[in-house]
Write a protein that holds these residues in place. Structure first.
Motif, PDB file in Angstrom:
ATOM      1  N   CYS A 180     -12.055   3.049   5.004  1.00 13.11           N
ATOM      2  CA  CYS A 180     -12.860   3.073   3.780  1.00 13.11           C
ATOM      3  C   CYS A 180     -14.346   3.157   4.099  1.00 13.11           C
ATOM      4  CB  CYS A 180     -12.565   1.837   2.932  1.00 13.11           C
ATOM      5  SG  CYS A 180     -10.924   1.879   2.202  1.00 13.11           S
ATOM      6  N   THR A 181     -14.778   2.485   5.154  1.00 17.70           N
ATOM      7  CA  THR A 181     -16.179   2.563   5.565  1.00 17.70           C
ATOM      8  C   THR A 181     -16.533   3.982   6.000  1.00 17.70           C
ATOM      9  OG1 THR A 181     -16.091   0.273   6.308  1.00 17.70           O
ATOM     10  CG2 THR A 181     -17.927   1.590   7.108  1.00 17.70           C
ATOM     11  N   ASN A 182     -15.669   4.607   6.791  1.00 16.89           N
ATOM     12  CA  ASN A 182     -15.922   5.986   7.252  1.00 16.89           C
ATOM     13  C   ASN A 182     -15.941   6.976   6.098  1.00 16.89           C
ATOM     14  OD1 ASN A 182     -16.033   5.052   9.841  1.00 16.89           O
ATOM     15  ND2 ASN A 182     -14.030   5.830  10.453  1.00 16.89           N
ATOM     16  N   GLU A 183     -15.048   6.774   5.120  1.00 15.49           N
ATOM     17  CA  GLU A 183     -14.931   7.724   4.013  1.00 15.49           C
ATOM     18  C   GLU A 183     -15.813   7.356   2.823  1.00 15.49           C
ATOM     19  OE1 GLU A 183     -12.833  10.507   3.734  1.00 15.49           O
ATOM     20  OE2 GLU A 183     -12.348  10.288   5.853  1.00 15.49           O
TER      21      GLU A 183
ATOM     22  N   LYS B 125     -10.387   0.397  -4.668  1.00 12.91           N
ATOM     23  CA  LYS B 125      -9.880   1.687  -5.149  1.00 12.91           C
ATOM     24  C   LYS B 125      -8.812   2.235  -4.213  1.00 12.91           C
ATOM     25  CE  LYS B 125     -13.177   3.738  -8.159  1.00 12.91           C
ATOM     26  NZ  LYS B 125     -14.146   4.716  -8.480  1.00 12.91           N
ATOM     27  N   PHE B 126      -9.030   2.058  -2.912  1.00 10.78           N
ATOM     28  CA  PHE B 126      -8.052   2.517  -1.945  1.00 10.78           C
ATOM     29  C   PHE B 126      -6.705   1.839  -2.198  1.00 10.78           C
ATOM     30  CE2 PHE B 126      -5.661   1.973   1.940  1.00 10.78           C
ATOM     31  CZ  PHE B 126      -5.580   3.272   2.411  1.00 10.78           C
ATOM     32  N   TYR B 127      -6.727   0.507  -2.333  1.00 14.69           N
ATOM     33  CA  TYR B 127      -5.477  -0.234  -2.554  1.00 14.69           C
ATOM     34  C   TYR B 127      -4.843   0.127  -3.894  1.00 14.69           C
ATOM     35  CZ  TYR B 127      -6.146  -3.093   1.578  1.00 14.69           C
ATOM     36  OH  TYR B 127      -6.269  -3.512   2.872  1.00 14.69           O
ATOM     37  N   TYR B 128      -5.661   0.391  -4.899  1.00 13.25           N
ATOM     38  CA  TYR B 128      -5.139   0.818  -6.205  1.00 13.25           C
ATOM     39  C   TYR B 128      -4.353   2.115  -6.057  1.00 13.25           C
ATOM     40  CZ  TYR B 128      -5.115   2.940 -10.833  1.00 13.25           C
ATOM     41  OH  TYR B 128      -4.725   3.567 -11.991  1.00 13.25           O
ATOM     42  N   TRP B 129      -4.935   3.106  -5.392  1.00 10.63           N
ATOM     43  CA  TRP B 129      -4.266   4.394  -5.234  1.00 10.63           C
ATOM     44  C   TRP B 129      -3.087   4.303  -4.266  1.00 10.63           C
ATOM     45  CZ3 TRP B 129      -4.383   7.845  -8.718  1.00 10.63           C
ATOM     46  CH2 TRP B 129      -5.498   7.947  -9.542  1.00 10.63           C
ATOM     47  N   GLN B 130      -3.191   3.430  -3.268  1.00 13.32           N
ATOM     48  CA  GLN B 130      -2.069   3.225  -2.365  1.00 13.32           C
ATOM     49  C   GLN B 130      -0.862   2.688  -3.143  1.00 13.32           C
ATOM     50  OE1 GLN B 130      -2.344  -0.058   0.461  1.00 13.32           O
ATOM     51  NE2 GLN B 130      -1.466   1.259   2.056  1.00 13.32           N
TER      52      GLN B 130
ATOM     53  N   SER C 196      -5.060   8.806  10.575  1.00 14.31           N
ATOM     54  CA  SER C 196      -6.245   8.347  11.300  1.00 14.31           C
ATOM     55  C   SER C 196      -5.946   7.216  12.272  1.00 14.31           C
ATOM     56  CB  SER C 196      -7.328   7.883  10.321  1.00 14.31           C
ATOM     57  OG  SER C 196      -6.947   6.651   9.722  1.00 14.31           O
ATOM     58  N   GLY C 197      -4.974   6.367  11.947  1.00 16.55           N
ATOM     59  CA  GLY C 197      -4.668   5.227  12.809  1.00 16.55           C
ATOM     60  C   GLY C 197      -5.669   4.093  12.665  1.00 16.55           C
ATOM     61  N   LEU C 198      -6.583   4.198  11.705  1.00 15.07           N
ATOM     62  CA  LEU C 198      -7.591   3.167  11.493  1.00 15.07           C
ATOM     63  C   LEU C 198      -7.070   2.080  10.563  1.00 15.07           C
ATOM     64  CD1 LEU C 198     -10.710   5.447  10.856  1.00 15.07           C
ATOM     65  CD2 LEU C 198     -10.209   4.141  12.928  1.00 15.07           C
ATOM     66  N   LYS C 199      -7.716   0.921  10.622  1.00 17.33           N
ATOM     67  CA  LYS C 199      -7.440  -0.123   9.650  1.00 17.33           C
ATOM     68  C   LYS C 199      -8.056   0.305   8.323  1.00 17.33           C
ATOM     69  CE  LYS C 199      -7.196  -3.852  12.946  1.00 17.33           C
ATOM     70  NZ  LYS C 199      -7.676  -5.146  13.370  1.00 17.33           N
ATOM     71  N   VAL C 200      -7.557  -0.279   7.242  1.00 15.64           N
ATOM     72  CA  VAL C 200      -8.014   0.119   5.901  1.00 15.64           C
ATOM     73  C   VAL C 200      -9.523  -0.047   5.779  1.00 15.64           C
ATOM     74  CG1 VAL C 200      -7.867  -0.418   3.448  1.00 15.64           C
ATOM     75  CG2 VAL C 200      -5.799  -0.380   4.825  1.00 15.64           C
ATOM     76  N   ARG C 201     -10.051  -1.168   6.222  1.00 13.73           N
ATOM     77  CA  ARG C 201     -11.488  -1.425   6.081  1.00 13.73           C
ATOM     78  C   ARG C 201     -12.312  -0.371   6.828  1.00 13.73           C
ATOM     79  NH1 ARG C 201     -13.006  -7.285   6.215  1.00 13.73           N
ATOM     80  NH2 ARG C 201     -12.660  -6.941   4.021  1.00 13.73           N
ATOM     81  N   ASP C 202     -11.889  -0.035   8.057  1.00 13.80           N
ATOM     82  CA  ASP C 202     -12.613   0.970   8.842  1.00 13.80           C
ATOM     83  C   ASP C 202     -12.520   2.352   8.200  1.00 13.80           C
ATOM     84  OD1 ASP C 202     -13.225  -1.028  10.652  1.00 13.80           O
ATOM     85  OD2 ASP C 202     -11.503  -0.568  11.950  1.00 13.80           O
TER      86      ASP C 202
END
Length: 198
Positions: free
Chosen positions: A16-19, A25-30, A8-14
């Motif tokens: 996560c907001t879109n999805e 949770k994102f950082y946990y799975w990362q 996607s090329g997006l920042k993590v915050r953007d």
């Protein structure tokens, strides 16, 4: 999902907001995914490969009307899990590479009988680490930790011990905690002002 984030090329915050995903949770799975991609063994074999013709390493020089191809010396970079980076330029034989890597391997657990050992004679707070133990060595023991001597600290209950030592790569702390029992400390010799260990 993680591949979608990467593409996607997006920042993590953007992203996560879109999805509609919680960032934690994102950082946990990362972290889980990155850990699963690491090699299972702590040592990874290094195999030097020689590329006789590599376009990245060559350029041409015009010498009086004739064009001569010139090869740049190859560059090698070895990244160790501990953060040490070894950079080499030029042709490296496997034997030479082994000579360069061997001190790093032998540098681990580098205590021996030829070193001077000092036992701090008071109980030590085992929460202390590199800087505070170095301060004890300098301020209270009157020694310099950079001399290569070994400094031993024992906790109040005599069930844990830290050993501070300067090696070629920096300060090292060995920490030993007993599951049962206590360390038996040596007796202080008043005549020689040393602890005798047999």
């Amino acid at each position: 999902m993680y591949s979608r984030y990467e593409s996607s090329g997006l920042k993590v915050r953007d992203f996560c907001t879109n999805e509609v995903i919680n960032e934690a949770k994102f950082y946990y799975w990362q972290k889980k995914l990155r850990a699963s991609k690491l090699p299972s063994a702590s040592f990874v074999p290094i195999v030097p490969v020689s590329n006789s013709t590599t376009s990245d390493l060559s350029y041409t020089v015009n010498t009086g009307g004739t064009t001569v191809p010139v090869m740049l010396p190859p560059e090698y970079e070895i990244l160790y899990p501990s953060g040490i980076t070894l950079r080499l330029k030029g042709t490296v034989t496997p034997e030479f590479l082994k000579v360069l890597i061997q001190p790093l391997i032998n540098g681990m657990f580098n205590l021996n009988d030829s070193m001077r050992y000092y036992l701090y004679s008071y109980p030590t707070d085992m929460r202390k680490s590199f800087y505070t133990l170095s301060g004890v060595v300098k301020d209270l023991m009157g020694h310099d930790v950079r001399n290569g001597d070994v400094f031993i600290f024992v906790g109040r209950t005599c069930s844990s011990m830290k050993i501070l030592h300067m090696e070629c790569g920096g300060l090292v702390i060995y920490h030993l905690r007993l599951e049962e029992g206590q360390f038996r400390l040596p007796v202080f010799d008043e005549q020689t002002h040393t602890y005798k260990i047999t």
